[in-house]
Design a protein around this motif. Structure first.
Motif, PDB file in Angstrom:
ATOM      1  N   ASP A  72     -33.651   4.530  -4.117  1.00  0.00           N
ATOM      2  CA  ASP A  72     -32.801   5.043  -5.006  1.00  0.00           C
ATOM      3  C   ASP A  72     -32.885   6.621  -5.135  1.00  0.00           C
ATOM      4  OD1 ASP A  72     -32.522   2.048  -5.417  1.00  0.00           O
ATOM      5  OD2 ASP A  72     -33.721   2.046  -7.379  1.00  0.00           O
ATOM      6  N   VAL A  73     -31.651   6.946  -5.382  1.00  0.00           N
ATOM      7  CA  VAL A  73     -31.600   8.683  -5.611  1.00  0.00           C
ATOM      8  C   VAL A  73     -30.876   8.836  -6.902  1.00  0.00           C
ATOM      9  CG1 VAL A  73     -30.798  10.450  -4.593  1.00  0.00           C
ATOM     10  CG2 VAL A  73     -31.820   8.954  -3.187  1.00  0.00           C
ATOM     11  N   TYR A  74     -31.198   9.825  -7.791  1.00  0.00           N
ATOM     12  CA  TYR A  74     -30.527  10.286  -8.851  1.00  0.00           C
ATOM     13  C   TYR A  74     -30.421  11.832  -8.890  1.00  0.00           C
ATOM     14  CZ  TYR A  74     -29.768  11.878 -13.709  1.00  0.00           C
ATOM     15  OH  TYR A  74     -29.220  12.214 -14.683  1.00  0.00           O
ATOM     16  N   GLU A  75     -29.153  12.282  -9.125  1.00  0.00           N
ATOM     17  CA  GLU A  75     -28.891  13.622  -9.400  1.00  0.00           C
ATOM     18  C   GLU A  75     -28.198  14.030 -10.617  1.00  0.00           C
ATOM     19  OE1 GLU A  75     -27.296  15.670  -5.661  1.00  0.00           O
ATOM     20  OE2 GLU A  75     -27.329  13.620  -4.767  1.00  0.00           O
ATOM     21  N   VAL A  88     -30.345   1.685  -3.647  1.00  0.00           N
ATOM     22  CA  VAL A  88     -30.640   1.437  -2.110  1.00  0.00           C
ATOM     23  C   VAL A  88     -29.528   0.378  -1.461  1.00  0.00           C
ATOM     24  CG1 VAL A  88     -32.270   0.192  -2.444  1.00  0.00           C
ATOM     25  CG2 VAL A  88     -32.093   1.193  -0.142  1.00  0.00           C
ATOM     26  N   GLY A  89     -29.190  -0.580  -2.596  1.00  0.00           N
ATOM     27  CA  GLY A  89     -28.334  -1.772  -2.060  1.00  0.00           C
ATOM     28  C   GLY A  89     -26.982  -1.331  -2.056  1.00  0.00           C
ATOM     29  N   GLY A  90     -26.548  -0.035  -2.131  1.00  0.00           N
ATOM     30  CA  GLY A  90     -25.134   0.427  -2.227  1.00  0.00           C
ATOM     31  C   GLY A  90     -24.457   0.421  -3.376  1.00  0.00           C
ATOM     32  N   PHE A 148     -19.569  -0.955  -7.127  1.00  0.00           N
ATOM     33  CA  PHE A 148     -20.547  -2.175  -6.634  1.00  0.00           C
ATOM     34  C   PHE A 148     -20.741  -2.496  -5.248  1.00  0.00           C
ATOM     35  CE2 PHE A 148     -18.928  -2.645 -10.936  1.00  0.00           C
ATOM     36  CZ  PHE A 148     -19.951  -3.102 -11.728  1.00  0.00           C
ATOM     37  N   ALA A 149     -21.815  -3.047  -5.044  1.00  0.00           N
ATOM     38  CA  ALA A 149     -22.004  -3.157  -3.294  1.00  0.00           C
ATOM     39  C   ALA A 149     -21.079  -4.048  -2.871  1.00  0.00           C
ATOM     40  CB  ALA A 149     -23.358  -3.989  -3.030  1.00  0.00           C
ATOM     41  N   ASN A 150     -20.313  -4.883  -3.286  1.00  0.00           N
ATOM     42  CA  ASN A 150     -19.290  -5.847  -3.056  1.00  0.00           C
ATOM     43  C   ASN A 150     -17.782  -5.003  -2.908  1.00  0.00           C
ATOM     44  OD1 ASN A 150     -18.433  -5.642  -5.722  1.00  0.00           O
ATOM     45  ND2 ASN A 150     -18.541  -7.705  -6.166  1.00  0.00           N
TER      46      ASN A 150
END
Length: 577
Positions: free
Chosen positions: A371-374, A391-393, A413-415
């Motif tokens: 996971d990444v936060y900016e 990380v899941g998108g 969302f990932a979907n």
């Protein structure tokens, strides 16, 4: 996020239930028509907008699947041609929002088709060169990640040559891409050979300083900070591109944290050069410009050149003016930027370490799970406007409060679903717009990530609903316009007409009365465009029970209907009787 799937069931259920009924009672009482010649079967109707849209989407899916399987370019271009043709047919038939969507999809399909056609036109040599150059670049990145900098430099140089060859063999956007990547490979190769080793030394030294600096006496901590800044500045002179910028930022961060001007201070035992600030005070302009002693001077002379100006500054009244001017000429403090790992969390940015060992400022936070936060942090909590990528998108960009995604923002969302609007604790809540990966769009009130309250939903097929929602389903008072042209206004329950409502059919027929599970049920009135009317009981979408059928002539039939047919329990009443 799940979709309002039950609404699609609703559309299918109504396809049969909401077909305008024929005025059967009129036909039953009217005289039998005279026998006539058998008529030829009517020609099948042209495909509807919904059918053409479905075909075009299927073509898009086939093309995308083939592309993911790396099928030959010629086959991919053919599949995209089919998709372009299908969307063109949909545009010719559809109108309103359905037409706009078809136009957007046509533009996307055409763009993909043109890119593939360009690759096909460039030929196999261009494609092979691109593939080989990319493979070399990937190998170089892997070697760099493993700290095999010499191997990485060699591979980057080979990739640079291959990208140059690709630029010669390709044209158009393929050529431009190859040229950009050649330039980047050149920079990466230089950094792997000359920048990476000193960068690692500077990073390692800065890390040790961060971990143990607080325990050092002030004077020693200041000296170590000067050494660290010197390492970063020396590194920056050897780097190119973003690596050079990062090295300079790290140097400025140390200067701001220290609060005093930089004096070049090499690592003990490292080869020395004349400190920049000392040489700047020397009376000879040549030393000020170059920052180095004469190349012909022996080592002893070099040492004297480096130290003499300080002694002279202390003894001569005029020289201290130049020395005193150094702090004034120093650059203004830069925002703090550091690189720190705490447990599974990695901080990179303009941060300040607080007394409670938390950090505040703005930058990038990376977690071990990917996971990444900016964005901004206040005492290690996300606060303000920032972006997080899971990380899941899934990703979110917007307001944060007390380390929670709360306020207004955009969430993907990932979907493939996308949301814009108000968010509470990382979940859509309040007012917003949901765009589903299928092309459907909901705008309105949301609770716990689901449509709830007042809102409107537009299907890709052109169907539309506007009104009350409860837990992702139309429920309450609302209006529904179906893809086949039927229009309903009234009470809804679990996504279906339920209670009092009014249905207007495309041919002009109108039903007004009670509904149950999407069908006429209870008391209701049906008016045919031809003039016939029925007022009475309904069951399962059929005339059933006590009712009256009216003819345009004024005659009527009163009695009991069963499954849409008159029974013997009734009579015809003539006009005026």
């Amino acid at each position: 996020m799940r979709r309002a799937a039950v609404l699609l069931v609703f559309a299918a259920a109504l396809a049969q239930a909401q077909t305008p009924p024929e005025p059967a009672a009129s036909a039953a009482s009217a005289p039998e028509p005279a026998a006539s010649e058998p008529e030829a079967a009517p020609a099948p109707p042209p495909p509807s907008c919904a059918q053409l849209t479905s075909r075009a989407l299927s073509s898009d899916l086939r093309a995308a699947t083939a592309q993911s399987q790396n099928q030959p370019l010629q086959a991919l271009v053919k599949l995209h041609d089919e998709a372009v043709a299908e969307w063109g047919a949909a545009i010719a038939t559809c109108d309103g929002r359905a037409r706009e969507r078809a136009q957007r999809n046509l533009a996307d399909s055409q763009k993909s088709r043109d890119a593939l056609a360009e690759k096909l036109q460039a030929g196999s040599q261009c494609e092979t060169a691109h593939r080989d150059a990319a493979s070399l670049q990937d190998l170089a990145r892997a070697a760099f990640g493993e700290r095999r900098f010499s191997d990485a430099a060699s591979l980057y140089r080979k990739a640079e040559g291959m990208w140059e060859l690709a630029a010669e063999q390709c044209n158009g956007s393929q050529q431009q891409t190859a040229q950009r990547r050649r330039e980047q490979s050149e920079i990466d190769g230089h950094n792997a050979e000359f920048c990476a080793p000193p960068f690692e030394r500077a990073r390692e030294f800065s890390g040790k300083l961060r971990n143990s600096g607080a325990a050092l006496p002030l004077a020693e901590r200041q000296t170590q900070s000067q050494i660290g800044e010197t390492l970063w500045r020396d590194t920056a002179r050897l780097c190119k591109g973003s690596a050079q910028e990062l090295a300079l930022n790290n140097a400025q961060a140390l200067a701001r944290e220290r609060g005093t001007p930089w004096v070049a201070t090499p690592l003990p035992g490292a080869p020395t050069a004349a400190p920049a600030t000392v040489v700047a005070a020397a009376p000879k302009p040549a030393a000020t410009t170059t920052g180095k002693p004469s190349a012909n001077a022996p080592p002893a002379a070099a040492a004297a050149t480096a130290t003499t100006p300080l002694r002279q500054a202390a003894a001569t009244p005029i020289t201290p003016i130049a020395v005193a001017a150094a702090p004034v000429a120093a650059p203004p403090p830069e925002p703090k930027l550091f690189d720190r790992v705490a447990g599974d969390t990695h901080y990179i940015g303009q941060f300040t370490r607080n007394d409670d060992d938390t950090v505040s400022g703005t930058g990038r936070v990376e977690w071990k799970n990917g996971d990444v936060y900016e964005g901004p942090l206040t005492h290690s909590q996300r606060q303000g406007v920032g972006e997080i990528r899971w990380v899941g998108g899934q990703r979110y960009k917007g307001d944060w409060a007390a380390d929670r995604a709360t306020g207004r923002g955009a969430m993907t969302f990932a979907n493939g679903n996308h949301y814009e609007g108000t968010v509470v604790d990382g979940q859509p809540e309040g007012e917003g717009k949901l765009t589903y990966s299928s092309g459907d769009v909901y705008s309105g009130q949301i609770r716990q990530g689901l449509p709830h309250g007042k809102g409107s939903y537009v299907w890709m097929s052109g169907q539309r609903y506007e009104g009350d929602w409860v837990n992702d389903k139309p429920q309450g008072q609302g209006k529904m316009r179906f893809a086949n042209g039927n229009q309903y206004e009234g009470q809804m329950a679990a996504g279906l007409p339920q209670g009092a409502g009014r249905m207007v059919f495309p041919n002009g027929d109108i039903y007004e009365g009670q509904f149950e599970a999407g069908k006429a049920n209870g008391q209701g009135k049906y008016a045919w465009k031809s003039g016939e009317r029925y007022d009475g009981a309904w069951a399962r979408g059929l005339k059933h029970g006590q009712g009256t059928f009216f003819w345009p002539s004024g005659d009527r039939w009163e009695g009991v209907f069963k499954d849409d047919e008159r029974t013997d329990d009734g009579q015809v009443i003539r006009k005026g009787s």
